[in-house]
Scaffold this active site. Structure first.
Site, PDB file in Angstrom:
ATOM      1  N   ARG A   1     -33.985   9.466  35.843  1.00 43.79           N
ATOM      2  CA  ARG A   1     -32.625   9.783  34.781  1.00 43.79           C
ATOM      3  C   ARG A   1     -31.452   9.762  35.559  1.00 43.79           C
ATOM      4  NH1 ARG A   1     -36.592  13.390  32.474  1.00 43.79           N
ATOM      5  NH2 ARG A   1     -35.848  15.062  34.247  1.00 43.79           N
ATOM      6  N   SER A   2     -31.521  10.289  36.775  1.00 47.31           N
ATOM      7  CA  SER A   2     -30.199  10.427  37.520  1.00 47.31           C
ATOM      8  C   SER A   2     -30.303   9.811  38.892  1.00 47.31           C
ATOM      9  CB  SER A   2     -29.954  11.954  38.021  1.00 47.31           C
ATOM     10  OG  SER A   2     -30.058  12.682  36.834  1.00 47.31           O
TER      11      SER A   2
ATOM     12  N   ARG B   1     -31.119  36.698  26.013  1.00 50.77           N
ATOM     13  CA  ARG B   1     -30.355  35.483  26.214  1.00 50.77           C
ATOM     14  C   ARG B   1     -29.108  35.775  25.491  1.00 50.77           C
ATOM     15  NH1 ARG B   1     -31.052  32.331  30.572  1.00 50.77           N
ATOM     16  NH2 ARG B   1     -33.001  31.637  29.832  1.00 50.77           N
TER      17      ARG B   1
ATOM     18  N   ASN C   1     -25.736  34.020  38.339  1.00 46.55           N
ATOM     19  CA  ASN C   1     -27.114  33.440  38.403  1.00 46.55           C
ATOM     20  C   ASN C   1     -27.403  32.262  39.078  1.00 46.55           C
ATOM     21  OD1 ASN C   1     -25.666  33.035  35.859  1.00 46.55           O
ATOM     22  ND2 ASN C   1     -27.482  31.421  35.630  1.00 46.55           N
TER      23      ASN C   1
ATOM     24  N   ARG D   1     -44.076  32.268  43.740  1.00 44.73           N
ATOM     25  CA  ARG D   1     -43.468  33.689  43.895  1.00 44.73           C
ATOM     26  C   ARG D   1     -44.619  34.583  44.306  1.00 44.73           C
ATOM     27  NH1 ARG D   1     -39.209  33.237  39.316  1.00 44.73           N
ATOM     28  NH2 ARG D   1     -37.659  31.502  40.331  1.00 44.73           N
TER      29      ARG D   1
ATOM     30  N   GLN E   1     -28.508  37.781  29.623  1.00 42.87           N
ATOM     31  CA  GLN E   1     -28.663  36.530  30.589  1.00 42.87           C
ATOM     32  C   GLN E   1     -27.886  35.341  30.104  1.00 42.87           C
ATOM     33  OE1 GLN E   1     -33.229  37.834  31.692  1.00 42.87           O
ATOM     34  NE2 GLN E   1     -32.753  35.848  32.815  1.00 42.87           N
TER      35      GLN E   1
ATOM     36  N   SER F   1     -26.716  29.368  31.510  1.00 43.42           N
ATOM     37  CA  SER F   1     -27.180  28.508  32.445  1.00 43.42           C
ATOM     38  C   SER F   1     -28.164  28.937  33.330  1.00 43.42           C
ATOM     39  CB  SER F   1     -25.710  28.513  33.776  1.00 43.42           C
ATOM     40  OG  SER F   1     -25.748  29.878  34.091  1.00 43.42           O
ATOM     41  N   GLY F   2     -28.662  30.085  33.295  1.00 41.25           N
ATOM     42  CA  GLY F   2     -30.248  30.330  33.590  1.00 41.25           C
ATOM     43  C   GLY F   2     -31.221  29.523  33.013  1.00 41.25           C
TER      44      GLY F   2
ATOM     45  N   CYS G   1     -33.753  34.816  39.247  1.00 38.58           N
ATOM     46  CA  CYS G   1     -32.282  35.193  39.235  1.00 38.58           C
ATOM     47  C   CYS G   1     -32.110  36.755  38.817  1.00 38.58           C
ATOM     48  CB  CYS G   1     -31.410  34.365  38.414  1.00 38.58           C
ATOM     49  SG  CYS G   1     -32.200  33.693  36.748  1.00 38.58           S
TER      50      CYS G   1
ATOM     51  N   HIS H   1     -25.176  36.768  34.863  1.00 41.04           N
ATOM     52  CA  HIS H   1     -25.921  37.546  34.134  1.00 41.04           C
ATOM     53  C   HIS H   1     -25.608  39.143  34.543  1.00 41.04           C
ATOM     54  CE1 HIS H   1     -28.840  34.188  33.725  1.00 41.04           C
ATOM     55  NE2 HIS H   1     -29.712  34.469  34.642  1.00 41.04           N
TER      56      HIS H   1
HETATM   57  N1  NAP Z   1     -30.476  28.145  36.418  1.00 37.75           N
HETATM   58  C1  NAP Z   1     -30.632  29.073  37.183  1.00 37.75           C
HETATM   59  O1  NAP Z   1     -29.659  30.377  36.894  1.00 37.75           O
HETATM   60  C2  NAP Z   1     -31.805  29.564  37.947  1.00 37.75           C
HETATM   61  C3  NAP Z   1     -31.817  30.674  38.873  1.00 37.75           C
HETATM   62  C4  NAP Z   1     -33.178  30.752  39.573  1.00 37.75           C
HETATM   63  C5  NAP Z   1     -34.000  29.682  39.494  1.00 37.75           C
HETATM   64  N2  NAP Z   1     -33.853  28.942  38.647  1.00 37.75           N
HETATM   65  C6  NAP Z   1     -34.810  27.615  38.977  1.00 37.75           C
HETATM   66  O2  NAP Z   1     -34.420  26.380  39.508  1.00 37.75           O
HETATM   67  C7  NAP Z   1     -35.077  25.224  38.907  1.00 37.75           C
HETATM   68  C8  NAP Z   1     -34.061  24.438  38.186  1.00 37.75           C
HETATM   69  O3  NAP Z   1     -33.097  25.224  37.391  1.00 37.75           O
HETATM   70  P1  NAP Z   1     -31.719  24.521  36.885  1.00 37.75           P
HETATM   71  O4  NAP Z   1     -31.211  25.443  36.014  1.00 37.75           O
HETATM   72  O5  NAP Z   1     -30.882  23.836  37.933  1.00 37.75           O
HETATM   73  O6  NAP Z   1     -32.374  23.230  35.673  1.00 37.75           O
HETATM   74  P2  NAP Z   1     -31.747  21.895  35.366  1.00 37.75           P
HETATM   75  O7  NAP Z   1     -29.982  22.226  35.307  1.00 37.75           O
HETATM   76  O8  NAP Z   1     -32.375  21.556  34.201  1.00 37.75           O
HETATM   77  O9  NAP Z   1     -32.048  20.876  36.400  1.00 37.75           O
HETATM   78  C9  NAP Z   1     -33.124  20.580  36.808  1.00 37.75           C
HETATM   79  C10 NAP Z   1     -33.292  19.457  38.121  1.00 37.75           C
HETATM   80  O10 NAP Z   1     -34.588  19.074  38.254  1.00 37.75           O
HETATM   81  C11 NAP Z   1     -34.596  17.663  38.196  1.00 37.75           C
HETATM   82  N3  NAP Z   1     -35.761  17.129  37.838  1.00 37.75           N
HETATM   83  C12 NAP Z   1     -36.538  17.544  36.317  1.00 37.75           C
HETATM   84  N4  NAP Z   1     -37.648  16.601  36.533  1.00 37.75           N
HETATM   85  C13 NAP Z   1     -37.617  15.802  37.705  1.00 37.75           C
HETATM   86  C14 NAP Z   1     -38.690  14.945  38.199  1.00 37.75           C
HETATM   87  N5  NAP Z   1     -39.764  14.728  37.486  1.00 37.75           N
HETATM   88  N6  NAP Z   1     -38.471  14.778  39.273  1.00 37.75           N
HETATM   89  C15 NAP Z   1     -37.494  14.900  40.066  1.00 37.75           C
HETATM   90  N7  NAP Z   1     -36.330  15.698  39.757  1.00 37.75           N
HETATM   91  C16 NAP Z   1     -36.403  16.406  38.365  1.00 37.75           C
HETATM   92  C17 NAP Z   1     -33.381  17.267  37.449  1.00 37.75           C
HETATM   93  O11 NAP Z   1     -33.020  15.932  37.623  1.00 37.75           O
HETATM   94  P3  NAP Z   1     -32.519  14.845  36.468  1.00 37.75           P
HETATM   95  O12 NAP Z   1     -30.934  14.974  36.694  1.00 37.75           O
HETATM   96  O13 NAP Z   1     -33.077  13.471  36.878  1.00 37.75           O
HETATM   97  O14 NAP Z   1     -32.992  15.258  35.149  1.00 37.75           O
HETATM   98  C18 NAP Z   1     -32.424  18.146  37.729  1.00 37.75           C
HETATM   99  O15 NAP Z   1     -31.858  17.918  38.914  1.00 37.75           O
HETATM  100  C19 NAP Z   1     -36.052  25.825  37.870  1.00 37.75           C
HETATM  101  O16 NAP Z   1     -37.119  25.868  38.499  1.00 37.75           O
HETATM  102  C20 NAP Z   1     -35.454  27.196  37.465  1.00 37.75           C
HETATM  103  O17 NAP Z   1     -36.481  27.980  37.211  1.00 37.75           O
HETATM  104  C21 NAP Z   1     -32.893  28.448  37.996  1.00 37.75           C
END
Ligand code: NAP
Length: 345
Positions: free
Chosen positions: A43-44, A238, A318, A103, A159, A162-163, A132, A245
């Site tokens: 996608r990206s 949420r 977060n 984890r 929360q 953006s989480g 987070c 958060h």
């Molecule tokens: N958001 C938070 O506060 C937070 C905190 C702690 C941990 N996390 C963890 O961090 C991770 C990402 O969270 P996020 O909030 O950043 O999610 P997000 O905004 O939805 O971003 C997801 C990322 O993963 C990539 N991706 C998805 N499917 C893929 C694939 N098949 N191959 C390669 N890349 C792929 C996406 O790329 P595309 O642009 O190509 O779709 C995007 O770069 C999750 O495991 C989440 O649980 C998040």
């Protein structure tokens, strides 16, 4: 890790809410990056992101891309981590994984640098970044646990969207706009309307009636504090906030700890800022935490319903302390910059 002047870093999930923040945090903290490679899905792939004023093209994640990478920051969800993190580790990279994939694996350290930095060095190629909500809570619990031994924690979270990633942020924006202009709303990322609402539901429900998010807070807190005897119960909610958060946390301790003593311990602890002057309307707010790396604690007061109880209000960004900053701090410990990692102010 072999000492080098610069380290080759990969970010898997670089286009996501956390991934973009990782690029920013590496830059701000002057992490000694040799080559930075950015990966995402088809996608990206081909998009460009900027690091240190240079455009970097996002590449398609594939199995053979990890040769020559020293540190791989993973932030693309559990499925991708389960598939690709072991491949990256076998290719010689140390993986710092933001997903929940590893984890609770006993062979994988679960690290918050202000709390258990020593665990980093026990890694076998993969280090896990906690959830987070857990990170910001344990940063605040640690100094109180050291001082008075925490017996029980009752936490309710508030929360931000953006989480749940970039699509969740878009959904809150779209719904808010639609409702203010009397248009129909669509709920695709969340199970119900999130704008002007609160959802007591984060991640999937389990057979015990809790959600996975709630049980992550229970299990991860015990692992990080290395104390399975702490009783913890969580309700995760949420709320229609974009970033930051908040947590209402009630603790019961073995030793007596006054609110003033708790305030002093928290003020002296690394990575914490105490904002606690309620009569002047000073207490932590998610809007103030956004873009900051510290954990903010306020509303510190004795729980008058039990002998040794305290109430706290804990807020953090977060995407930063809850994810990107914590991961980069772990990388700093890995390369021996332990002082920089621990002093997070
Ligand atoms: N958001 C938070 O506060 C937070 C905190 C702690 C941990 N996390 C963890 O961090 C991770 C990402 O969270 P996020 O909030 O950043 O999610 P997000 O905004 O939805 O971003 C997801 C990322 O993963 C990539 N991706 C998805 N499917 C893929 C694939 N098949 N191959 C390669 N890349 C792929 C996406 O790329 P595309 O642009 O190509 O779709 C995007 O770069 C999750 O495991 C989440 O649980 C998040």
């Amino acid at each position: 890790m072999i000492k080098k002047d610069k380290y080759n870093v990969a970010i898997v999930g670089a286009t996501g809410a956390v991934g973009k923040e990782m690029i920013q945090v590496l830059e701000e903290r002057k992490f000694p990056v040799g080559t930075l490679r950015l990966f995402a899905s088809e996608r990206s792939a081909g998009e460009t992101l900027t690091f240190l004023n240079h455009d970097h093209t996002v590449e398609l994640l594939q199995e053979d891309i990890f040769n020559g990478i020293d540190i791989a920051l993973f932030s693309a969800g559990e499925k991708i981590s389960l598939q690709f993190a072991p491949i990256a580790a076998r290719a010689g990279a140390v993986v710092i994984d933001n997903s929940s994939a590893f984890r609770m694996n006993p062979d994988v350290p679960l690290v918050v640098p202000e709390v258990n930095p020593g665990a980093v060095m026990k890694h076998n190629g993969i280090i896990a970044n906690p959830n987070c909500s857990t990170i910001q809570m344990v940063v605040a619990l640690k100094p109180l646990h050291d001082k008075a031994r925490i017996k029980r924690v009752v936490v309710t979270t508030f929360q931000s969207v953006s989480g749940k990633g970039k699509e969740a942020m878009d959904e809150l924006f779209q719904q808010t706009k639609a409702l203010l202009t009397f248009e129909e709303i669509r709920a695709e990322v969340f199970p119900h309307q999130i704008a002007f609402n609160c959802l007591p539901h984060i991640d999937a429900f389990l057979d015990n009636g809790y959600t996975k998010e709630e049980m992550k807070m229970v299990n991860e807190t015990r692992k990080i504090l290395e104390d399975n005897s702490i009783g913890i119960t969580a309700t995760t909610v949420r709320v229609p906030v974009f970033v930051g958060h908040s947590e209402s946390v009630n603790i019961e301790t073995e030793e007596n700890l006054s609110a003033n003593e708790a305030r002093a311990s928290l003020s002296a602890a690394p990575g914490i800022i105490v904002y606690d002057d309620p009569k002047k309307n000073i207490y932590p707010l998610p809007v103030d935490s956004a873009g900051r790396d510290e954990v903010f604690v306020g509303r510190i007061r004795e729980d008058e319903s039990i002998p040794n109880g305290l109430n706290l209000w804990i807020v953090a960004d977060n995407l930063r302390k809850g994810a990107a900053t914590n991961a980069v701090q772990i990388a700093e410990i890995l390369i021996g910059n332990i002082n920089q990692a621990a002093v997070n102010r």
